[in-house]
Design an enzyme around this catalytic site. Structure first.
Site, PDB file in Angstrom:
ATOM      1  N   CYS A   1       0.848  -1.196   0.000  1.00 43.97           N
ATOM      2  CA  CYS A   1       0.000   0.000   0.000  1.00 43.97           C
ATOM      3  C   CYS A   1       0.885   1.248   0.000  1.00 43.97           C
ATOM      4  O   CYS A   1       2.023   1.224   0.456  1.00 43.97           O
ATOM      5  CB  CYS A   1      -0.884  -0.033   1.248  1.00 43.97           C
ATOM      6  SG  CYS A   1      -1.829   1.462   1.530  1.00 43.97           S
TER       7      CYS A   1
ATOM      8  N   HIS B   1       5.048   5.926   1.900  1.00 46.33           N
ATOM      9  CA  HIS B   1       5.211   7.228   2.569  1.00 46.33           C
ATOM     10  C   HIS B   1       6.184   7.125   3.743  1.00 46.33           C
ATOM     11  O   HIS B   1       7.007   8.002   3.948  1.00 46.33           O
ATOM     12  CB  HIS B   1       3.858   7.721   3.105  1.00 46.33           C
ATOM     13  CG  HIS B   1       2.984   8.406   2.086  1.00 46.33           C
ATOM     14  ND1 HIS B   1       3.475   8.951   0.931  1.00 46.33           N
ATOM     15  CD2 HIS B   1       1.659   8.654   2.073  1.00 46.33           C
ATOM     16  CE1 HIS B   1       2.480   9.493   0.241  1.00 46.33           C
ATOM     17  NE2 HIS B   1       1.355   9.321   0.911  1.00 46.33           N
TER      18      HIS B   1
ATOM     19  N   HIS C   1       0.621  -3.468   6.275  1.00 44.56           N
ATOM     20  CA  HIS C   1      -0.551  -3.443   7.153  1.00 44.56           C
ATOM     21  C   HIS C   1      -1.752  -4.143   6.528  1.00 44.56           C
ATOM     22  O   HIS C   1      -2.769  -4.279   7.171  1.00 44.56           O
ATOM     23  CB  HIS C   1      -0.919  -1.996   7.512  1.00 44.56           C
ATOM     24  CG  HIS C   1      -1.116  -1.110   6.325  1.00 44.56           C
ATOM     25  ND1 HIS C   1      -0.069  -0.488   5.691  1.00 44.56           N
ATOM     26  CD2 HIS C   1      -2.222  -0.759   5.646  1.00 44.56           C
ATOM     27  CE1 HIS C   1      -0.532   0.199   4.683  1.00 44.56           C
ATOM     28  NE2 HIS C   1      -1.837   0.050   4.609  1.00 44.56           N
TER      29      HIS C   1
ATOM     30  N   CYS D   1      -7.368  -2.888   3.600  1.00 42.65           N
ATOM     31  CA  CYS D   1      -7.025  -1.467   3.443  1.00 42.65           C
ATOM     32  C   CYS D   1      -7.681  -0.882   2.196  1.00 42.65           C
ATOM     33  O   CYS D   1      -8.602  -0.089   2.289  1.00 42.65           O
ATOM     34  CB  CYS D   1      -5.515  -1.241   3.423  1.00 42.65           C
ATOM     35  SG  CYS D   1      -5.101   0.520   3.384  1.00 42.65           S
TER      36      CYS D   1
ATOM     37  N   SER E   1       0.742   3.869   1.813  1.00 41.86           N
ATOM     38  CA  SER E   1       1.090   4.431   3.131  1.00 41.86           C
ATOM     39  C   SER E   1       2.461   3.939   3.603  1.00 41.86           C
ATOM     40  O   SER E   1       3.214   4.686   4.227  1.00 41.86           O
ATOM     41  CB  SER E   1       0.042   4.057   4.170  1.00 41.86           C
ATOM     42  OG  SER E   1      -1.215   4.431   3.705  1.00 41.86           O
TER      43      SER E   1
END
Ligand SMILES: [Zn+2]
Ligand SMILES: [Zn+2]
Length: 363
Positions: free
Chosen positions: A38, A43, A59, A163, A40
């Site tokens: 993902c 990031h 996650h 997610c 995130s």
């Protein structure tokens, strides 16, 4: 056991041999079968979301329960589960009001009072990202970080529910509450954006306009149910939406996490409507909106975190929709990779060309 660890940001992940503790009373030990890549996590790797390092990232996991803590009756060994970022305490003011996605005690949930860290590397503590750390062969998580899924659901597809799918579909259904017959614009057609599109289909939207820079993603958006697509590289997408809809859409969703596209989402909506921020902006980023238009045209911009979802309810519901042929998951997976290929997977994500890569672990 093996886990992908981020030692410094910006940086790549290193595959390390780590140790996991046994479950505390409120914890569940799960064996990870599949784990989605993902944005995130990227990031965090790029240093745009601060997180205490070293950390196991990831996650979006689907896993099999191996052991449960002494206070747990909700799960048993052998159950199939999906992890979710919006773990919750169940007792704070937001949880008490059934807004578990806004839980005030999320950070460090169940870890601060632990006698030992959940995960260690050569004796030193590792901070699993968001209390999860899904780029690992096993995870030790709080009972309110996972939801059960039916065993008929293949686990590589199940992972995405935690997610991308719960965020995209949830934002449309729970957050914006899109109504039948309405018009919707979605900016950014990656994992989240495609699920916003199919959420809009489920909600009965009449017109669904998908916007992206990549032709490949726009083709995917059509498969997911977009009625119109706009190639953002070929001109002003705000103007294009306004022309197509004679003044703007009822709902606009930003799924990238950029200030510029959030401002575009705001400009695309009709008077009296709200635009929604669903993509994760880098920490500290600001969004600028024209105050006069906001007031005189009665417009709003609202953030929607994790699809405003009570995920223990919503993830099984989404699993059931897939099994009944009403939700697309197969088409979301661009490729299946090994844990050792995680950095290559993120390198591909940076090019922005494909939907989701999923790590498959060997059992
Ligand atoms: Zn995510
Ligand atoms: Zn709470």
């Amino acid at each position: 056991m093996k886990a992908a660890i981020l030692h410094q940001a910006p940086g790549d992940l290193a595959i390390e041999d780590v140790d996991l503790d046994s479950p505390g009373p409120e914890e569940v030990l799960i064996r990870v079968v599949a784990s989605g890549l993902c944005h995130s996590d990227l990031h965090v790797m790029e240093g745009k979301i601060p997180w205490p390092l070293p950390s196991t990232l990831g996650h979006e996991a689907a896993a099999v329960v191996e052991a449960v803590g002494s206070h747990i009756s909700e799960f048993k060994p052998g159950d199939h589960v999906v992890s979710c970022l919006s773990q919750f305490c169940g007792a704070c003011m937001e949880c008490s009001a059934s807004r578990t996605w806004l839980c005030q005690n999320r950070r460090g949930l169940g870890q601060s009072d632990r006698p030992r860290p959940r995960m260690t590397l050569r004796g030193k503590p590792i901070n699993p990202f968001a209390g999860l750390g899904a780029f690992a062969e096993r995870m030790l998580v709080h009972r309110n970080a996972i939801a059960t899924v039916p065993k008929e659901l293949p686990l590589d597809r199940a992972a995405l529910l935690g997610c991308a799918v719960v965020t995209g579909v949830g934002s449309v259904i729970n957050g914006a509450r899109v109504t039948p017959g309405s018009s919707v614009a979605v900016i950014g057609c990656g994992g989240i954006g495609l699920n916003l599109v199919q959420g809009a289909v489920l909600a009965g939207a009449e017109r669904i306009i998908a916007i992206d820079l990549q032709k490949k993603k726009l083709d995917l958006a059509r498969i997911f149910g977009a009625t119109d697509v706009i190639d953002a590289s070929s001109g002003d997408s705000v103007k294009a939406v306004q022309e197509m809809t004679k003044g703007g859409v009822d709902y606009a969703f930003e799924a990238i996490g950029l200030a510029k596209t959030a401002e575009q989402a705001f400009m695309m909506i009709r008077p009296g409507r709200t635009a929604y921020l669903v993509g994760v902006p880098p920490m500290g980023a600001s969004i600028q909106l024209p105050g006069t238009a906001m007031l005189m045209l009665g417009k709003g911009l609202q953030g929607l975190f994790m699809g405003s979802s009570r995920f223990k309810r919503d993830i099984p519901m989404l699993a059931s929709l897939y099994l009944r042929g009403k939700l697309k998951l197969d088409e979301l997976i661009a490729e299946r990779i090994t844990l050792a290929q995680v950095n290559e997977g993120y390198a591909k994500m940076r090019t922005g060309e494909q939907a989701r890569s999923v790590i498959l672990f060997q059992s």
